[in-house]
Each structure stands twice: as structure tokens, then as C-alpha cells.
Design a protein around this motif. Sequence first.
Motif, PDB file in Angstrom:
ATOM      1  N   THR A 105       1.177  -1.246   0.182  1.00  0.00           N
ATOM      2  CA  THR A 105       0.145  -0.202   0.029  1.00  0.00           C
ATOM      3  C   THR A 105       0.814   1.294  -0.261  1.00  0.00           C
ATOM      4  OG1 THR A 105       0.319   0.074   2.876  1.00  0.00           O
ATOM      5  CG2 THR A 105      -1.716  -0.859   1.207  1.00  0.00           C
ATOM      6  N   ALA A 106       1.175   1.193   0.662  1.00  0.00           N
ATOM      7  CA  ALA A 106       2.818   2.345   0.322  1.00  0.00           C
ATOM      8  C   ALA A 106       4.744   1.830   1.144  1.00  0.00           C
ATOM      9  CB  ALA A 106       2.417   3.229   2.448  1.00  0.00           C
ATOM     10  N   ILE A 107       4.823   2.767   0.240  1.00  0.00           N
ATOM     11  CA  ILE A 107       6.569   2.907   0.241  1.00  0.00           C
ATOM     12  C   ILE A 107       6.675   4.614   0.779  1.00  0.00           C
ATOM     13  CG2 ILE A 107       8.703   3.130  -1.046  1.00  0.00           C
ATOM     14  CD1 ILE A 107       7.411   1.632  -3.554  1.00  0.00           C
ATOM     15  N   VAL A 108       7.490   4.121   2.253  1.00  0.00           N
ATOM     16  CA  VAL A 108       7.553   5.197   2.354  1.00  0.00           C
ATOM     17  C   VAL A 108       9.273   5.402   2.467  1.00  0.00           C
ATOM     18  CG1 VAL A 108       7.431   6.186   5.657  1.00  0.00           C
ATOM     19  CG2 VAL A 108       5.658   4.684   4.527  1.00  0.00           C
ATOM     20  N   CYS A 109       9.227   6.178   3.147  1.00  0.00           N
ATOM     21  CA  CYS A 109      11.375   6.837   3.002  1.00  0.00           C
ATOM     22  C   CYS A 109      11.301   7.541   3.638  1.00  0.00           C
ATOM     23  CB  CYS A 109      11.364   8.375   1.539  1.00  0.00           C
ATOM     24  SG  CYS A 109      10.568   7.467   0.066  1.00  0.00           S
ATOM     25  N   THR A 110      11.946   7.203   4.616  1.00  0.00           N
ATOM     26  CA  THR A 110      12.679   7.824   5.708  1.00  0.00           C
ATOM     27  C   THR A 110      13.238   9.370   5.674  1.00  0.00           C
ATOM     28  OG1 THR A 110      14.667   6.725   6.129  1.00  0.00           O
ATOM     29  CG2 THR A 110      12.790   5.753   7.250  1.00  0.00           C
ATOM     30  N   HIS A 111      14.198   8.977   4.476  1.00  0.00           N
ATOM     31  CA  HIS A 111      15.195  10.376   3.903  1.00  0.00           C
ATOM     32  C   HIS A 111      14.961  10.012   2.065  1.00  0.00           C
ATOM     33  CE1 HIS A 111      17.922   7.840   5.438  1.00  0.00           C
ATOM     34  NE2 HIS A 111      18.684   8.734   4.976  1.00  0.00           N
ATOM     35  N   ALA A 112      15.843  10.781   1.749  1.00  0.00           N
ATOM     36  CA  ALA A 112      15.377  10.933   0.539  1.00  0.00           C
ATOM     37  C   ALA A 112      17.283  10.906  -0.675  1.00  0.00           C
ATOM     38  CB  ALA A 112      14.791  11.641  -0.544  1.00  0.00           C
ATOM     39  N   ALA A 164      -1.370  -0.666   7.900  1.00  0.00           N
ATOM     40  CA  ALA A 164      -0.267  -0.907   7.490  1.00  0.00           C
ATOM     41  C   ALA A 164      -1.159  -2.352   8.127  1.00  0.00           C
ATOM     42  CB  ALA A 164       1.020  -1.464   7.520  1.00  0.00           C
ATOM     43  N   ALA A 165      -1.990  -2.992   8.556  1.00  0.00           N
ATOM     44  CA  ALA A 165      -2.734  -3.745   8.961  1.00  0.00           C
ATOM     45  C   ALA A 165      -2.854  -4.614   9.409  1.00  0.00           C
ATOM     46  CB  ALA A 165      -1.662  -5.368   8.231  1.00  0.00           C
ATOM     47  N   GLY A 166      -3.289  -3.314  10.813  1.00  0.00           N
ATOM     48  CA  GLY A 166      -3.788  -2.366  11.849  1.00  0.00           C
ATOM     49  C   GLY A 166      -2.654  -2.136  12.896  1.00  0.00           C
ATOM     50  N   ALA A 167      -1.319  -2.058  11.766  1.00  0.00           N
ATOM     51  CA  ALA A 167      -0.017  -1.174  12.712  1.00  0.00           C
ATOM     52  C   ALA A 167      -0.585  -0.123  12.295  1.00  0.00           C
ATOM     53  CB  ALA A 167       1.461  -1.582  12.303  1.00  0.00           C
ATOM     54  N   ASP A 168       0.052   1.203  13.648  1.00  0.00           N
ATOM     55  CA  ASP A 168      -0.371   2.661  13.385  1.00  0.00           C
ATOM     56  C   ASP A 168       1.264   3.297  13.166  1.00  0.00           C
ATOM     57  OD1 ASP A 168      -3.453   2.449  12.677  1.00  0.00           O
ATOM     58  OD2 ASP A 168      -3.336   2.748  15.093  1.00  0.00           O
ATOM     59  N   LEU A 169       1.787   3.361  12.405  1.00  0.00           N
ATOM     60  CA  LEU A 169       3.533   4.026  11.549  1.00  0.00           C
ATOM     61  C   LEU A 169       2.820   5.383  11.975  1.00  0.00           C
ATOM     62  CD1 LEU A 169       4.207   2.028   9.435  1.00  0.00           C
ATOM     63  CD2 LEU A 169       5.060   1.790  11.803  1.00  0.00           C
ATOM     64  N   THR A 170       2.944   6.301  13.339  1.00  0.00           N
ATOM     65  CA  THR A 170       3.074   7.910  13.856  1.00  0.00           C
ATOM     66  C   THR A 170       4.282   8.390  12.933  1.00  0.00           C
ATOM     67  OG1 THR A 170       1.803   7.730  15.407  1.00  0.00           O
ATOM     68  CG2 THR A 170       2.748  10.161  14.915  1.00  0.00           C
ATOM     69  N   VAL A 171       4.199   9.391  11.984  1.00  0.00           N
ATOM     70  CA  VAL A 171       5.199  10.477  11.455  1.00  0.00           C
ATOM     71  C   VAL A 171       6.212  11.099  12.770  1.00  0.00           C
ATOM     72  CG1 VAL A 171       6.273  11.552  10.142  1.00  0.00           C
ATOM     73  CG2 VAL A 171       4.793  10.020   9.115  1.00  0.00           C
ATOM     74  N   LEU A 172       7.297  10.962  12.552  1.00  0.00           N
ATOM     75  CA  LEU A 172       8.100  11.442  13.826  1.00  0.00           C
ATOM     76  C   LEU A 172       9.056  12.609  12.445  1.00  0.00           C
ATOM     77  CD1 LEU A 172       9.103   9.695  16.800  1.00  0.00           C
ATOM     78  CD2 LEU A 172       6.852  11.585  16.527  1.00  0.00           C
ATOM     79  N   HIS A 173       8.803  14.010  13.011  1.00  0.00           N
ATOM     80  CA  HIS A 173       9.805  14.802  11.723  1.00  0.00           C
ATOM     81  C   HIS A 173      10.775  15.293  12.818  1.00  0.00           C
ATOM     82  CE1 HIS A 173      11.300  18.474   9.133  1.00  0.00           C
ATOM     83  NE2 HIS A 173      11.959  17.662   8.894  1.00  0.00           N
ATOM     84  N   THR A 174      12.307  14.340  12.329  1.00  0.00           N
ATOM     85  CA  THR A 174      13.134  14.714  12.761  1.00  0.00           C
ATOM     86  C   THR A 174      15.190  15.096  12.174  1.00  0.00           C
ATOM     87  OG1 THR A 174      13.509  11.927  12.539  1.00  0.00           O
ATOM     88  CG2 THR A 174      12.542  12.306  14.318  1.00  0.00           C
ATOM     89  N   PRO A 175      14.346  15.840  11.510  1.00  0.00           N
ATOM     90  CA  PRO A 175      15.554  16.691  10.754  1.00  0.00           C
ATOM     91  C   PRO A 175      16.892  16.389  11.355  1.00  0.00           C
ATOM     92  CG  PRO A 175      14.376  18.823  11.318  1.00  0.00           C
ATOM     93  CD  PRO A 175      13.808  17.624  12.244  1.00  0.00           C
ATOM     94  N   GLY A 223      14.363  16.699   5.637  1.00  0.00           N
ATOM     95  CA  GLY A 223      13.398  15.547   5.596  1.00  0.00           C
ATOM     96  C   GLY A 223      13.297  14.446   6.382  1.00  0.00           C
ATOM     97  N   ALA A 224      14.429  14.070   7.075  1.00  0.00           N
ATOM     98  CA  ALA A 224      14.391  13.054   7.994  1.00  0.00           C
ATOM     99  C   ALA A 224      13.041  12.889   9.065  1.00  0.00           C
ATOM    100  CB  ALA A 224      15.815  12.622   8.584  1.00  0.00           C
ATOM    101  N   VAL A 225      12.710  11.840   8.669  1.00  0.00           N
ATOM    102  CA  VAL A 225      11.844  11.300   9.981  1.00  0.00           C
ATOM    103  C   VAL A 225      11.628   9.394   9.872  1.00  0.00           C
ATOM    104  CG1 VAL A 225       9.791  12.496   8.218  1.00  0.00           C
ATOM    105  CG2 VAL A 225       9.986   9.697   7.886  1.00  0.00           C
ATOM    106  N   CYS A 226      11.510   9.840  11.272  1.00  0.00           N
ATOM    107  CA  CYS A 226      10.792   8.331  12.077  1.00  0.00           C
ATOM    108  C   CYS A 226       9.504   7.637  11.653  1.00  0.00           C
ATOM    109  CB  CYS A 226      11.858   8.286  13.651  1.00  0.00           C
ATOM    110  SG  CYS A 226      13.423   8.662  13.374  1.00  0.00           S
TER     111      CYS A 226
END
Length: 210
Positions: free
Chosen positions: A59-66, A116-127, A132-135
Motif C-alpha cells: 500500500t505504501a513505500i515510506v521514505c525516511t529520507h531522500a 498497515a494491517a492494524g499497525a499505526d506508524l506515526t511520523v516523527l519529523h527528525t531533521p 526531511g528525515a523522519v522516524c
Amino acid sequence: MTTARIERLVTSGQFSLDGGTWDVDNNVWLVGDDHEVVVIDAAHDADAIAEAVGDRRLTAIVCTHAHNDHIGAAPALADRTGAVIWLHRDDLPLWRQTHPDREPDAWLRDGLVIEAAGADLTVLHTPGHAPGAVCLHDPGLGAVFTGDTLFQGGPGATGRSFSHFPTLVDSIRDRLFTLPPETRVLTGHGDSTTIGAEAPHLEEWIARGH
């Protein structure tokens, strides 16, 4: 209770920035169940990642940074699966160095939750390592996916373009070391650790950075 599980795939390739190139092994994390899954950091090898996904819906490709080693396979994987590529907008200049002809599909922001399948991934912006780095933190899984923000033994590198050590230390102290100490730290490279194992060393890192 979430039915989601965490899987780790290691892919190999090269990291290039500021005119230098290095051989690297990257952790690709899959979070999901037998039916659907999200990928955190599509590194190097779209075929290997697609094989790990199998017949599940990606469903998603999440990039922690680029940085290129974390996003290299993202467009090919997305084209193959129909998954949405997520990136924090502050990393768009870095993204364009690798993929000038393909923008991400959606923008991460602090506090956003990716399911994702019952998991909830909360974005923490951690520059710091990158603007744009995130955890991604999920208390239900007892884990935080830190990309290159925090590793076993210290913070990510800040010696290259778009990075800033004091900002990185602030991000780790304010956003990560406030998490429960037993939280597993699942990193972009190398071995996992815990918040409790790394937090006592903060002052050493600050001293080292001056």
C-alpha cells in the motif's frame, strides 16, 4: 492488538552524494500481515523487495529520507505494485538528485499516521541527517524505524550537504529519547538497538560534536 509483524530485508548497492560514492548495505523494513504490507525505504533492489512482498498488497513505500541509497528502488517498486511513495517535502531537493523525472506521490508530515494491517506508524519529523528525515513510531509494535537518524552507537552522519549535527541531536533528544526505553530502534543500516541503550550517551555525542 495488532496482527502486523515486522520483516527485515538487507539490500546492497551504493550511496552517492557530494561527488563521493560508497558501497552500503541497507535495511528495508516491511510492516504488515499476510494480506497487506508497507515498505520502509525501498533501497537498491526493486526485484528483491517485490519478492519479499510476495502476493501481498503493497500500500505504501515510506521514505525516511531522500538519500539515494534509501529511495533508489522506490519508483520501480511503485510502478510495479501501485503503491504510494511517501516523502517529507523538505527532502524534495535531495530526491530530485536521484529521480529528477518522478516526484513522490504524497507528503509525510509530523503526526501523520500511516496504517498497515492494524499497525499505526506515526511520523516523527527528525531533521538533521537530512532536512526531511523522519522516524516512524508504533507503540503497538514497540518499535521506531529511525532511518539514518539514530543507529546502534550514535547519531547518523552529518558531514555532507543538507545535514546539520546540532539539529540532529535536538531531533534525537526531543523526539526519540522521549519514547519508552524498551522501544526497539530499527535502523537504516546495521543492527537494531533500543532507546534505553542509546539515551545515556547523549551528552557524549553533544561533546563530540563541538
